[in-house]
Write a protein that holds these residues in place. Sequence first.
Motif, PDB file in Angstrom:
ATOM      1  N   HIS A 194     -28.947   3.764 -51.697  1.00 37.65           N
ATOM      2  CA  HIS A 194     -29.932   4.842 -51.535  1.00 37.65           C
ATOM      3  C   HIS A 194     -30.740   5.038 -52.816  1.00 37.65           C
ATOM      4  O   HIS A 194     -31.955   5.263 -52.765  1.00 37.65           O
ATOM      5  CB  HIS A 194     -29.241   6.148 -51.153  1.00 37.65           C
ATOM      6  CG  HIS A 194     -28.907   6.273 -49.701  1.00 37.65           C
ATOM      7  ND1 HIS A 194     -27.853   5.615 -49.115  1.00 37.65           N
ATOM      8  CD2 HIS A 194     -29.504   6.986 -48.700  1.00 37.65           C
ATOM      9  CE1 HIS A 194     -27.803   5.915 -47.828  1.00 37.65           C
ATOM     10  NE2 HIS A 194     -28.797   6.740 -47.548  1.00 37.65           N
ATOM     11  N   ALA A 195     -30.069   4.984 -53.946  1.00 40.06           N
ATOM     12  CA  ALA A 195     -30.766   5.163 -55.227  1.00 40.06           C
ATOM     13  C   ALA A 195     -31.729   4.009 -55.488  1.00 40.06           C
ATOM     14  O   ALA A 195     -32.852   4.208 -55.969  1.00 40.06           O
ATOM     15  CB  ALA A 195     -29.756   5.280 -56.368  1.00 40.06           C
ATOM     16  N   LEU A 196     -31.307   2.785 -55.163  1.00 41.53           N
ATOM     17  CA  LEU A 196     -32.184   1.628 -55.346  1.00 41.53           C
ATOM     18  C   LEU A 196     -33.437   1.736 -54.481  1.00 41.53           C
ATOM     19  O   LEU A 196     -34.513   1.282 -54.867  1.00 41.53           O
ATOM     20  CB  LEU A 196     -31.434   0.339 -55.002  1.00 41.53           C
ATOM     21  CG  LEU A 196     -30.315  -0.093 -55.951  1.00 41.53           C
ATOM     22  CD1 LEU A 196     -29.569  -1.292 -55.376  1.00 41.53           C
ATOM     23  CD2 LEU A 196     -30.859  -0.421 -57.342  1.00 41.53           C
ATOM     24  N   ALA A 197     -33.281   2.359 -53.313  1.00 38.08           N
ATOM     25  CA  ALA A 197     -34.421   2.527 -52.401  1.00 38.08           C
ATOM     26  C   ALA A 197     -35.300   3.709 -52.785  1.00 38.08           C
ATOM     27  O   ALA A 197     -36.347   3.927 -52.164  1.00 38.08           O
ATOM     28  CB  ALA A 197     -33.908   2.707 -50.975  1.00 38.08           C
ATOM     29  N   GLY A 198     -34.887   4.478 -53.775  1.00 40.48           N
ATOM     30  CA  GLY A 198     -35.651   5.655 -54.173  1.00 40.48           C
ATOM     31  C   GLY A 198     -35.439   6.837 -53.262  1.00 40.48           C
ATOM     32  O   GLY A 198     -36.248   7.776 -53.240  1.00 40.48           O
ATOM     33  N   LEU A 199     -34.339   6.844 -52.505  1.00 38.64           N
ATOM     34  CA  LEU A 199     -34.064   7.904 -51.533  1.00 38.64           C
ATOM     35  C   LEU A 199     -33.160   8.995 -52.096  1.00 38.64           C
ATOM     36  O   LEU A 199     -32.903   9.979 -51.400  1.00 38.64           O
ATOM     37  CB  LEU A 199     -33.431   7.307 -50.270  1.00 38.64           C
ATOM     38  CG  LEU A 199     -34.291   6.278 -49.546  1.00 38.64           C
ATOM     39  CD1 LEU A 199     -33.522   5.674 -48.380  1.00 38.64           C
ATOM     40  CD2 LEU A 199     -35.595   6.909 -49.057  1.00 38.64           C
ATOM     41  N   LEU A 200     -32.680   8.811 -53.311  1.00 44.15           N
ATOM     42  CA  LEU A 200     -31.854   9.816 -53.971  1.00 44.15           C
ATOM     43  C   LEU A 200     -32.396  10.067 -55.371  1.00 44.15           C
ATOM     44  O   LEU A 200     -32.795   9.124 -56.067  1.00 44.15           O
ATOM     45  CB  LEU A 200     -30.399   9.337 -54.093  1.00 44.15           C
ATOM     46  CG  LEU A 200     -29.471   9.488 -52.898  1.00 44.15           C
ATOM     47  CD1 LEU A 200     -28.096   8.917 -53.254  1.00 44.15           C
ATOM     48  CD2 LEU A 200     -29.331  10.947 -52.489  1.00 44.15           C
ATOM     49  N   PRO A 201     -32.407  11.320 -55.822  1.00 46.65           N
ATOM     50  CA  PRO A 201     -32.786  11.578 -57.215  1.00 46.65           C
ATOM     51  C   PRO A 201     -31.703  11.082 -58.154  1.00 46.65           C
ATOM     52  O   PRO A 201     -30.512  11.103 -57.807  1.00 46.65           O
ATOM     53  CB  PRO A 201     -32.913  13.108 -57.264  1.00 46.65           C
ATOM     54  CG  PRO A 201     -31.997  13.592 -56.180  1.00 46.65           C
ATOM     55  CD  PRO A 201     -32.071  12.565 -55.090  1.00 46.65           C
ATOM     56  N   VAL A 202     -32.090  10.603 -59.304  1.00 48.13           N
ATOM     57  CA  VAL A 202     -31.112  10.138 -60.290  1.00 48.13           C
ATOM     58  C   VAL A 202     -31.064  11.131 -61.445  1.00 48.13           C
ATOM     59  O   VAL A 202     -32.090  11.682 -61.860  1.00 48.13           O
ATOM     60  CB  VAL A 202     -31.450   8.723 -60.797  1.00 48.13           C
ATOM     61  CG1 VAL A 202     -31.426   7.734 -59.639  1.00 48.13           C
ATOM     62  CG2 VAL A 202     -32.796   8.676 -61.502  1.00 48.13           C
ATOM     63  N   ALA A 203     -29.858  11.364 -61.957  1.00 50.50           N
ATOM     64  CA  ALA A 203     -29.676  12.298 -63.064  1.00 50.50           C
ATOM     65  C   ALA A 203     -30.041  11.655 -64.385  1.00 50.50           C
ATOM     66  O   ALA A 203     -30.445  12.341 -65.330  1.00 50.50           O
ATOM     67  CB  ALA A 203     -28.230  12.792 -63.091  1.00 50.50           C
ATOM     68  N   ALA A 204     -29.902  10.341 -64.455  1.00 51.66           N
ATOM     69  CA  ALA A 204     -30.248   9.610 -65.687  1.00 51.66           C
ATOM     70  C   ALA A 204     -30.486   8.157 -65.310  1.00 51.66           C
ATOM     71  O   ALA A 204     -30.051   7.683 -64.261  1.00 51.66           O
ATOM     72  CB  ALA A 204     -29.134   9.731 -66.721  1.00 51.66           C
ATOM     73  N   GLY A 205     -31.182   7.448 -66.190  1.00 50.72           N
ATOM     74  CA  GLY A 205     -31.494   6.057 -65.933  1.00 50.72           C
ATOM     75  C   GLY A 205     -32.684   5.910 -64.999  1.00 50.72           C
ATOM     76  O   GLY A 205     -33.371   6.883 -64.676  1.00 50.72           O
ATOM     77  N   GLN A 206     -32.920   4.679 -64.542  1.00 53.47           N
ATOM     78  CA  GLN A 206     -34.056   4.436 -63.661  1.00 53.47           C
ATOM     79  C   GLN A 206     -33.863   3.164 -62.860  1.00 53.47           C
ATOM     80  O   GLN A 206     -33.021   2.323 -63.180  1.00 53.47           O
ATOM     81  CB  GLN A 206     -35.351   4.329 -64.468  1.00 53.47           C
ATOM     82  CG  GLN A 206     -35.369   3.171 -65.468  1.00 53.47           C
ATOM     83  CD  GLN A 206     -36.671   3.096 -66.250  1.00 53.47           C
ATOM     84  OE1 GLN A 206     -37.676   3.700 -65.879  1.00 53.47           O
ATOM     85  NE2 GLN A 206     -36.671   2.340 -67.339  1.00 53.47           N
ATOM     86  N   VAL A 207     -34.648   3.057 -61.795  1.00 52.81           N
ATOM     87  CA  VAL A 207     -34.707   1.849 -60.975  1.00 52.81           C
ATOM     88  C   VAL A 207     -36.047   1.188 -61.222  1.00 52.81           C
ATOM     89  O   VAL A 207     -37.099   1.852 -61.191  1.00 52.81           O
ATOM     90  CB  VAL A 207     -34.541   2.180 -59.479  1.00 52.81           C
ATOM     91  CG1 VAL A 207     -34.708   0.916 -58.631  1.00 52.81           C
ATOM     92  CG2 VAL A 207     -33.190   2.819 -59.216  1.00 52.81           C
TER      93      VAL A 207
END
Length: 261
Positions: A51-64
């Motif tokens: 989900h994070a890789l797809a940009g469907l979840l906010p991330v607390a730190a770091g980036q895709v």
Amino acid sequence: MNSKSTPTLQAQQLRVVLGGAVVLHELSLNFSPGWTAIVGPNGAGKSTLLHALAGLLPVAAGQVLLGGQPLSAWSAGERAQQLAWMSQHNAAGGDAGGELTVREVVHLGRLPHLGLFAAAGERDEAIVDECMRITECSAWQHRRLHELSGGERQRALLARALAVQAPVLLLDEPTTHLDPPHQIALVKLLQSLGRSHTVVSVLHDVSLALQADHLVVMQAGRVQGQGAYDDNALHATLMAVFDQALRIERLGSRFMAVPNL
């Protein structure tokens, strides 16, 4: 922003917090053309990572990063053309619309290219036909999604993801509900797609995952190991995260997971 070659997908020090709990702990991974299977025990964070890789979840730190650029640098339309997504929860038909026919569902994969109002042309129809053919759902293309079995829905929704013709495919449990013949057909399809696409799939079935080019092994929100399907060190890590409940054995040129009974 446009990319003619298949872009790489990267997670850099990715940290995801859900409900106040850290679910992913500073993960860094690179995904290049080929098929990568993400495996691990329940609660490892596999689907959260996808989900994070797809940009469907906010991330607390770091980036895709997609093609070396943060996901935020791509417009929504460009990202939709570059990343095709299939969730394990789609099998119930909820987000695709249970009243739509299979063909209409697969046509949704062309929306990133057509927009909401443009009519599909001959090329779009040919792409839809081909995606239904390779997922073996052409015979019931005029049935409604809610009328299908779980395995049939899964194949229709996979066809929809393929119809995007995105260079990056993110598939969460694509083998759910599929019988063994269709699991094997899907494995062969993903192996073929990996020659020209970046394919990342979450799988619970370790034997199916071992048919991928590369594996990422997760446990408790961390990457425990990664490597080629025939890497002995990776096999040892796989057995360790599953508490030695399985062993990895060679079967011809590939490997399979065997329960330790």
